[in-house]
Write an enzyme that holds these catalytic residues in place. Structure first.
Site, short mmCIF file in Angstrom:
data_model
loop_
_atom_site.label_atom_id
_atom_site.label_comp_id
_atom_site.label_asym_id
_atom_site.label_seq_id
_atom_site.Cartn_x
_atom_site.Cartn_y
_atom_site.Cartn_z
N ARG A 131 -15.31 1.26 -1.62
CA ARG A 131 -15.03 0.02 -0.90
C ARG A 131 -15.16 0.27 0.59
O ARG A 131 -14.62 1.26 1.09
CB ARG A 131 -13.62 -0.47 -1.25
CG ARG A 131 -13.25 -1.74 -0.51
CD ARG A 131 -11.96 -2.31 -0.99
NE ARG A 131 -10.82 -1.54 -0.49
CZ ARG A 131 -9.57 -1.82 -0.81
NH1 ARG A 131 -9.30 -2.81 -1.63
NH2 ARG A 131 -8.58 -1.12 -0.32
N HIS A 185 0.83 -1.22 0.00
CA HIS A 185 0.00 0.00 0.00
C HIS A 185 0.85 1.26 0.00
O HIS A 185 0.45 2.28 -0.51
CB HIS A 185 -0.99 -0.02 1.17
CG HIS A 185 -2.13 -0.94 0.88
ND1 HIS A 185 -2.19 -2.20 1.42
CD2 HIS A 185 -3.18 -0.82 0.05
CE1 HIS A 185 -3.27 -2.81 0.94
NE2 HIS A 185 -3.89 -2.00 0.11
N ARG A 241 -10.63 3.66 -1.98
CA ARG A 241 -10.14 2.94 -0.81
C ARG A 241 -10.50 3.76 0.44
O ARG A 241 -9.68 4.52 0.96
CB ARG A 241 -8.61 2.76 -0.88
CG ARG A 241 -8.15 1.78 -1.95
CD ARG A 241 -6.63 1.64 -1.92
NE ARG A 241 -6.15 0.46 -2.59
CZ ARG A 241 -5.70 0.44 -3.85
NH1 ARG A 241 -5.66 1.54 -4.55
NH2 ARG A 241 -5.27 -0.68 -4.39
N GLU A 292 -10.25 -11.50 -4.09
CA GLU A 292 -8.82 -11.30 -3.82
C GLU A 292 -8.24 -12.42 -2.96
O GLU A 292 -7.10 -12.35 -2.53
CB GLU A 292 -8.55 -9.91 -3.23
CG GLU A 292 -9.46 -9.46 -2.14
CD GLU A 292 -9.23 -8.00 -1.74
OE1 GLU A 292 -8.29 -7.36 -2.22
OE2 GLU A 292 -10.00 -7.52 -0.89
N ARG A 313 3.13 -9.19 0.11
CA ARG A 313 3.34 -8.12 -0.88
C ARG A 313 4.13 -6.94 -0.33
O ARG A 313 4.55 -6.07 -1.09
CB ARG A 313 1.98 -7.65 -1.43
CG ARG A 313 1.06 -7.06 -0.40
CD ARG A 313 -0.37 -6.92 -0.91
NE ARG A 313 -0.66 -5.60 -1.42
CZ ARG A 313 -1.88 -5.10 -1.57
NH1 ARG A 313 -2.94 -5.82 -1.24
NH2 ARG A 313 -2.06 -3.91 -2.03
N ASN A 366 -3.68 -7.52 -6.47
CA ASN A 366 -2.55 -7.37 -5.53
C ASN A 366 -2.63 -8.45 -4.45
O ASN A 366 -1.64 -9.11 -4.13
CB ASN A 366 -2.60 -5.99 -4.86
CG ASN A 366 -2.65 -4.87 -5.85
OD1 ASN A 366 -2.21 -5.04 -6.98
ND2 ASN A 366 -3.19 -3.74 -5.46
N ASP A 367 -3.83 -8.60 -3.89
CA ASP A 367 -3.98 -9.61 -2.85
C ASP A 367 -4.16 -11.01 -3.43
O ASP A 367 -3.67 -11.98 -2.86
CB ASP A 367 -5.18 -9.27 -1.94
CG ASP A 367 -4.79 -8.23 -0.92
OD1 ASP A 367 -3.69 -8.38 -0.32
OD2 ASP A 367 -5.54 -7.27 -0.71
N CYS A 390 -9.18 -4.20 -10.30
CA CYS A 390 -8.80 -2.91 -9.71
C CYS A 390 -7.44 -2.99 -9.03
O CYS A 390 -7.00 -2.04 -8.42
CB CYS A 390 -9.87 -2.42 -8.74
SG CYS A 390 -10.08 -3.51 -7.33
C1 PEP Z 1 -6.01 -5.53 -4.47
O1 PEP Z 1 -5.77 -6.30 -3.53
O2 PEP Z 1 -5.65 -5.75 -5.65
C2 PEP Z 1 -6.73 -4.27 -4.23
C3 PEP Z 1 -7.14 -3.52 -5.22
O3 PEP Z 1 -6.90 -3.89 -2.94
P1 PEP Z 1 -5.70 -3.29 -2.05
O4 PEP Z 1 -4.52 -3.05 -2.95
O5 PEP Z 1 -6.20 -2.04 -1.44
O6 PEP Z 1 -5.47 -4.37 -1.06
MG MG Z 2 -6.76 -5.97 -1.65
#
Ligand code: PEP
Ligand code: MG
Length: 574
Positions: A337, A194, A301, A435, A469, A458-459, A506
């Site tokens: 979200r 993040h 977010r 995710e 990550r 990402n997750d 996303c």
């Molecule tokens: C993700 O996990 O891809 C996502 C968009 O949420 P975040 O990056 O805020 O965990």
């Molecule tokens: Mg996420």
């Protein structure tokens, strides 16, 4: 001396400027032994820092803004009390004299011992006060180094400075938004942490995972940051500097040219319309969303409204934020979200950090465990839904039980608003993030019960490949092209398309040009990304023919050899 460092590219572009070293958020201090004849002087140095910090805190108290809450007074008084506490000052003095150590180390050891004592308290209020102890010691240490926070130095040069930090939390970085840095460098972090996502949203060249940048780079060193390659050149010679100045102007020229694409629809060469939406962290980001012609907000977010503060935003404050975004987008979709707190986005003063926070009480799990917090947010979101095209997105759902629990909670909140006579859109769409691999593999429950889906790559990648990550040591294993990831993506996109449930991506993959065609080939028609990546992605879509990429994408899905997959991706992107 000139040298080069290599890290993980986060945000492209070239920055040239002088280094500005910022203090380490987790208080990394050195430890050294002093000769006996210097110990008195070291104690005096400590006392001077204590006194300076006391004056600073008193002045903050005297000059507090009028709107500051009573809590501000209480907070400053508490910090003054901790500062005066013998357990810190006297114990540190004794330690310097007895162990011949430097003052910073003595303070850190006293702090750690106090934090341990606070952690043992049963009373949660007292337990939380350990954060205040850390903040006070951090303030003293900054005073000793003559450094105050992360703010950039007064402009000594014409060019903006480049921030060099060991680590920065997403919460700290978001506070820098109004400040001016030409680039950002950190030792820790993965490209989709993040912190990196916020850095990307600052739209500055950024490299993370540099390991020793904070140690090797000195304040005011001349730096070149190549954000696309993840390279940092320290004290470059004239020729290299001239070369990068040229590249910098070419990059800016390209960026300007892309602006021409702002209006006009986004479709592939064969005429398929593609929706490009923006990810935002705060309502202030709207200006950039519009500048880049986004078709809506695909991910707000909302948890960033909760960070960096001592008290949580109440229903009215949240309602105003959501309404501002809904109205600002003038009827275009605004996907908000519900807060995804936990893991690397902890509330200030969080009671405890789980031993494995990414697998802990995060996102929807935290919402369901803290119904009062969730209820407040849902009331604010539902009330804002009459001011625009608001959709509610739930993070980190794992399957049927959580979906049912969440939908029941939303239904109950609607009934509550009915009782209170407050308006909301009864047909507000509720979507779920995919995710967690379990979510991808129980897609049926998701498409049956929810109005839309959004894939958080990402997750999804983190949990599929078991790679943290945020950890730069395993960042090289974070692979969006891993066959398991490609199969999950394909399964979710084609499954949602078949069921007629809108699906978007996303995660950061959506804004990476290398993956645009791959995702299109997998059937994706809606992307959400940081606004700065929108126009380049649009250009890529405009030059893509879906029939031409179909076969290559299918081959990628069938391949298992990583080299072969990369080769096919390169062909896709020719
Ligand atoms: C993700 O996990 O891809 C996502 C968009 O949420 P975040 O990056 O805020 O965990
Ligand atoms: Mg996420």
């Amino acid at each position: 001396m000139s040298f080069t460092l290599h890290g993980l590219p986060v945000s492209s572009g070239i920055a040239i400027g002088h280094a500005h070293l910022v203090s380490h958020t987790s208080l990394e201090v050195s430890h050294y032994i002093l000769p006996k004849n210097m110990l008195r002087e070291e104690v005096e140095r400590l006392d001077a820092a204590l006194e300076k910090t006391r004056i600073e805190l008193t002045s903050l108290h005297e000059h507090r803004p009028q709107y500051a809450a009573a809590e501000f007074d209480a907070f400053i008084n508490l910090h003054l009390m901790i500062l005066a506490d013998e357990h810190i000052s006297q114990a540190a003095r004794e330690m310097i004299l007895n162990e011949q150590c430097n003052a910073e180390w003595a303070l850190k050891v006293q702090m750690d011992s106090l934090v341990m004592q606070f952690e043992a308290f049963e009373d949660s209020y007292l337990r939380e006060r350990k954060t205040d102890v850390v903040q006070v010691v951090e303030r003293i240490l900054k005073t000793m180094n003559g450094v105050s926070g992360h703010a950039p130095p007064a402009a000594k040069h014409d060019v903006l400075p480049i921030m060099v930090a060991h680590d920065v939390s997403p919460a700290d970085l978001i506070q820098l938004k109004p400040h001016q840095f030409a680039g950002i460098l950190t030792d820790l972090g993965g490209a989709t942490s993040h912190t990196s996502i916020v850095a990307r949203s600052l739209n500055k060249p950024c490299v993370v995972g540099l390991h020793h940048a904070r140690e090797l780079i000195k304040d005011n060193d001349m730096l070149i940051v190549d954000g696309a390659q993840g390279v940092v050149i320290v004290n470059p010679d004239k020729q290299i500097l001239a070369e990068y100045k040229l590249r910098h102007s070419q990059f800016e020229l390209e960026r300007q040219k892309l602006k021409r694409l702002k209006s006009g629809r986004t479709s592939t060469l064969d005429g398929t319309v593609i929706e490009l939406y923006a990810n935002i962290e705060l309502p202030d980001d709207l200006a950039e969303v519009k500048e880049n012609g986004a078709g809506g907000i695909g991910l707000f977010r909302s948890e960033f409204l909760f960070l960096n503060r001592d008290t949580l935003p109440d229903e009215e404050e949240q309602f105003t934020a959501y309404r501002t975004v809904a109205e600002g987008m003038k009827g275009l979709p605004v996907t908000i979200r519900t807060f995804d707190l936990g893991a690397d986005k902890q509330l200030k003063g969080a009671k405890r950090v789980a031993s494995n926070p990414a697998l802990g009480l995060r996102a929807i799990r935290l919402c369901l465990a803290e119904p009062q917090l969730f209820r407040t947010q849902l009331r604010a979101l539902l009330r804002a839904s009459v001011f625009g095209n608001v959709k509610i997105l739930i993070p980190m759902l794992s399957g049927t039980a959580e979906i049912n629990q969440t939908l029941n909670f939303i239904a109950a909140t609607k009934q509550e608003l009915d009782r209170d006579g407050l308006a909301y859109n009864p047909a507000v769409q509720i979507g779920g993030m995919i995710e967690i691999p379990a979510a991808a593999l129980s897609l049926n429950a998701f498409v049956e019960k929810l109005d839309f889906l959004s894939i958080g790559t990402n997750d999804l990648i983190q949990y599929t490949l078991a790679i943290d990550r945020t950890d730069d040591e395993v960042a090289h294993l974070y692979d969006p092209l891993h066959p398991a990831v490609l199969h999950l993506l394909s399964h979710v996109i084609s499954g949602a398309n078949k069921a007629g449930v809108p699906v978007s991506v996303c995660g950061e993959m959506a804004g990476e040009l290398a993956y645009t065609r791959l995702l299109l080939g997998l059937g994706l028609r809606q992307f959400s990304m940081h606004p700065a990546q929108l126009l380049a992605t649009k250009q890529r879509v405009l030059t893509t023919s879906l029939p031409e990429i179909a076969m290559l994408t299918q081959k990628m899905l069938r391949a298992s050899d990583p080299m072969k997959i990369r080769e096919l991706l390169d062909k896709l992107n020719v």
